[in-house]
Design a protein around this motif. Structure first.
Motif, PDB file in Angstrom:
ATOM      1  N   ASP A 194       0.824  -1.204   0.000  1.00 41.67           N
ATOM      2  CA  ASP A 194       0.000   0.000   0.000  1.00 41.67           C
ATOM      3  C   ASP A 194       0.862   1.259   0.000  1.00 41.67           C
ATOM      4  O   ASP A 194       0.465   2.289  -0.551  1.00 41.67           O
ATOM      5  CB  ASP A 194      -0.922   0.009   1.227  1.00 41.67           C
ATOM      6  CG  ASP A 194      -2.036  -1.024   1.130  1.00 41.67           C
ATOM      7  OD1 ASP A 194      -2.363  -1.426  -0.001  1.00 41.67           O
ATOM      8  OD2 ASP A 194      -2.564  -1.429   2.186  1.00 41.67           O
ATOM      9  N   ARG A 198      -0.457   2.831  -5.557  1.00 40.27           N
ATOM     10  CA  ARG A 198      -1.831   3.307  -5.428  1.00 40.27           C
ATOM     11  C   ARG A 198      -2.787   2.137  -5.584  1.00 40.27           C
ATOM     12  O   ARG A 198      -3.790   2.026  -4.875  1.00 40.27           O
ATOM     13  CB  ARG A 198      -2.119   4.372  -6.492  1.00 40.27           C
ATOM     14  CG  ARG A 198      -3.548   4.903  -6.434  1.00 40.27           C
ATOM     15  CD  ARG A 198      -3.837   5.873  -7.555  1.00 40.27           C
ATOM     16  NE  ARG A 198      -3.809   5.228  -8.863  1.00 40.27           N
ATOM     17  CZ  ARG A 198      -4.107   5.838  -9.997  1.00 40.27           C
ATOM     18  NH1 ARG A 198      -4.445   7.117  -9.988  1.00 40.27           N
ATOM     19  NH2 ARG A 198      -4.069   5.189 -11.155  1.00 40.27           N
ATOM     20  N   ASN A 199      -2.498   1.250  -6.561  1.00 38.67           N
ATOM     21  CA  ASN A 199      -3.302   0.057  -6.794  1.00 38.67           C
ATOM     22  C   ASN A 199      -2.411  -1.168  -6.645  1.00 38.67           C
ATOM     23  O   ASN A 199      -1.881  -1.687  -7.633  1.00 38.67           O
ATOM     24  CB  ASN A 199      -3.917   0.096  -8.201  1.00 38.67           C
ATOM     25  CG  ASN A 199      -4.884   1.238  -8.383  1.00 38.67           C
ATOM     26  OD1 ASN A 199      -5.816   1.393  -7.591  1.00 38.67           O
ATOM     27  ND2 ASN A 199      -4.678   2.050  -9.409  1.00 38.67           N
TER      28      ASN A 199
END
Length: 304
Positions: A194, A198-199
């Motif tokens: 994380d 971001r993803n």
């Protein structure tokens, strides 16, 4: 002082270490664009490095979480078309280590300086991310004649202060940085992903164990020692970073949670009007990986 690349290998049921399989895949890609791996003993330091490509020399310095080729794979594949790349593993990462128990960032900078002298590199541009950016800054401070243009990625250097550090620990409810960037558990690995992405990519449970082993501390604790030395002696390090190079690019993720963007803006102010700050929207602490196309475009625009 960290960034991470995630490996996903779709080989179900293999008894091999899947992270090591992916690392071999990365190294094959790097060889295909002309880089070769070498190892050199310089005093008490042994440094593994990759070099190749054509054009002006560009030195790439990685941060915590990976070695040189894994950290910079996306950049190597593009930049080798335009530059003669030197991509070392910092001490106690990848294939580099030292017989001397000196865990200071100054030791890292001296080792890189010695490598450049061994390779008879009189001048090089340099790009460093996070901890590697700090090494680059020290190299620039102590050997300005060897460094031309400099790119610092998510690396605050001289503008980092005790309040920033306390806010970091509070943000992650941690006692020290090692708890954040050298995970030992699956939940720690999830937090690290994380931080970097971001993803964050989905990582199968059976791969997570291998990945944790890859990013956590060495068995002898050298990476923790690197962090401890940096934290306890950062005031000394800051005093050695009184540098004002003319040609500086700063690259930052807008959503970096290790070093928030406000620190990147502070670094831009420190270097002055001639420095450039490029913010990659949506990126966290590994903009060179998750946003590699945009990142490479920014870097090439600055260097070319």
């Amino acid at each position: 002082m960290h960034y991470l690349i995630i490996f996903f290998v779709t080989i179900m049921g293999s008894s091999c270490n899947l992270v090591q399989l992916q690392k071999r895949y990365v190294e094959r890609n790097v060889r295909q664009v002309g880089l070769q791996s070498q190892e050199i003993r310089l005093g008490e330091d042994t440094i593994r490095y990759w070099k190749g490509g054509k054009g002006p020399t560009l030195l790439l310095l990685h941060g915590f979480g990976a070695d040189g080729t894994v950290a910079w794979e996306s950049q190597i594949l593009e930049l080798a078309k335009h530059f003669h790349l030197i991509v070392p593993d910092l001490l106690w990462f990848g294939g580099s280590y030292s017989l001397k128990a000196d865990f200071s960032v100054e030791h890292q900078a001296r080792a890189i300086k010695n490598l450049l002298e061994h390779l008879q590199i009189q001048k090089t541009d340099v790009m460093g991310i996070s901890y590697g950016g700090l090494v680059a800054m020290l190299l620039l401070a102590e050997s300005p004649e060897q460094v031309g243009r400099a790119i610092f990625v998510a690396s605050p250097g001289p503008v980092y202060n005790p309040q920033d550090y306390e806010e970091l620990l509070e943000r992650f409810q941690a006692k020290n940085p090692a708890e954040i960037i050298l995970p030992r558990t699956h939940s720690g690995l999830k937090r690290l992903l994380d931080i970097a992405y971001r993803n964050p990519p989905w990582v199968p449970f059976f791969v997570q164990k291998d990945l944790i082993e890859y990013v956590q501390d060495n068995p002898e604790g050298q990476r923790t020692a690197l962090l401890e030395d940096l934290v306890s002696n950062f005031t000394r390090v800051r005093h050695r970073l009184q540098i004002h190079p003319k040609h500086v690019l700063i690259v930052w993720g807008s959503d970096d949670t290790i070093f928030p963007l406000k620190i990147g803006k502070r670094l831009k102010d420190y270097f002055g009007a001639e420095a450039q700050l490029q913010v990659i929207e949506g990126a966290r602490h590994a903009p060179n990986i998750e946003f590699n196309v945009e990142f490479n475009h920014i870097v090439l625009g600055f260097l070319k």
